[in-house]
Design a protein around this motif. Sequence first.
Motif, PDB file in Angstrom:
ATOM      1  N   LEU A  52       0.885  -1.473  -0.018  1.00  0.00           N
ATOM      2  CA  LEU A  52      -0.143   0.118   0.128  1.00  0.00           C
ATOM      3  C   LEU A  52       0.933   1.148   0.077  1.00  0.00           C
ATOM      4  CD1 LEU A  52      -2.773   1.448   0.147  1.00  0.00           C
ATOM      5  CD2 LEU A  52      -2.480   1.277   2.778  1.00  0.00           C
ATOM      6  N   LEU A  53       1.806   1.267   0.867  1.00  0.00           N
ATOM      7  CA  LEU A  53       2.744   2.414   0.676  1.00  0.00           C
ATOM      8  C   LEU A  53       3.578   2.706  -0.427  1.00  0.00           C
ATOM      9  CD1 LEU A  53       4.322   2.158   4.458  1.00  0.00           C
ATOM     10  CD2 LEU A  53       2.566   3.804   3.660  1.00  0.00           C
ATOM     11  N   TYR A  54       4.136   1.614  -1.138  1.00  0.00           N
ATOM     12  CA  TYR A  54       4.657   1.876  -2.346  1.00  0.00           C
ATOM     13  C   TYR A  54       3.233   2.011  -3.380  1.00  0.00           C
ATOM     14  CZ  TYR A  54       9.377   0.263  -1.401  1.00  0.00           C
ATOM     15  OH  TYR A  54      10.494   0.065  -0.814  1.00  0.00           O
ATOM     16  N   PHE A  55       2.348   1.651  -3.224  1.00  0.00           N
ATOM     17  CA  PHE A  55       1.261   2.037  -4.296  1.00  0.00           C
ATOM     18  C   PHE A  55       0.936   3.626  -4.121  1.00  0.00           C
ATOM     19  CE2 PHE A  55      -3.193   2.882  -4.970  1.00  0.00           C
ATOM     20  CZ  PHE A  55      -3.354   2.461  -6.250  1.00  0.00           C
ATOM     21  N   ILE A  56       0.867   4.038  -2.978  1.00  0.00           N
ATOM     22  CA  ILE A  56       0.738   5.507  -2.646  1.00  0.00           C
ATOM     23  C   ILE A  56       1.810   6.272  -3.106  1.00  0.00           C
ATOM     24  CG2 ILE A  56       0.327   7.365  -0.910  1.00  0.00           C
ATOM     25  CD1 ILE A  56      -1.290   5.249   0.698  1.00  0.00           C
TER      26      ILE A  56
END
Length: 70
Positions: A52-56
């Motif tokens: 999720l953090l990489y996606f954001i």
Amino acid sequence: MMGHEMFTGMGFVWMLVIGIILVAPTWRLCQRIGYAGPLGLLILVPIANIVLLYFIAFAPWKTKTEQNRE
């Protein structure tokens, strides 16, 4: 032995507090960048939180004009 039950209950309270502290800003961040807020719940899932953090960080953020066109 009675003290142990008290700490078990407090452990649940602490997990709930930490969960709220993590989920609330992630939920809001997902909404601000143009994605669904419930996506922020992934912050609680191991490995998925890193994804999720990489996606954001690397996904294209929808701007206000893009959101208005939809």
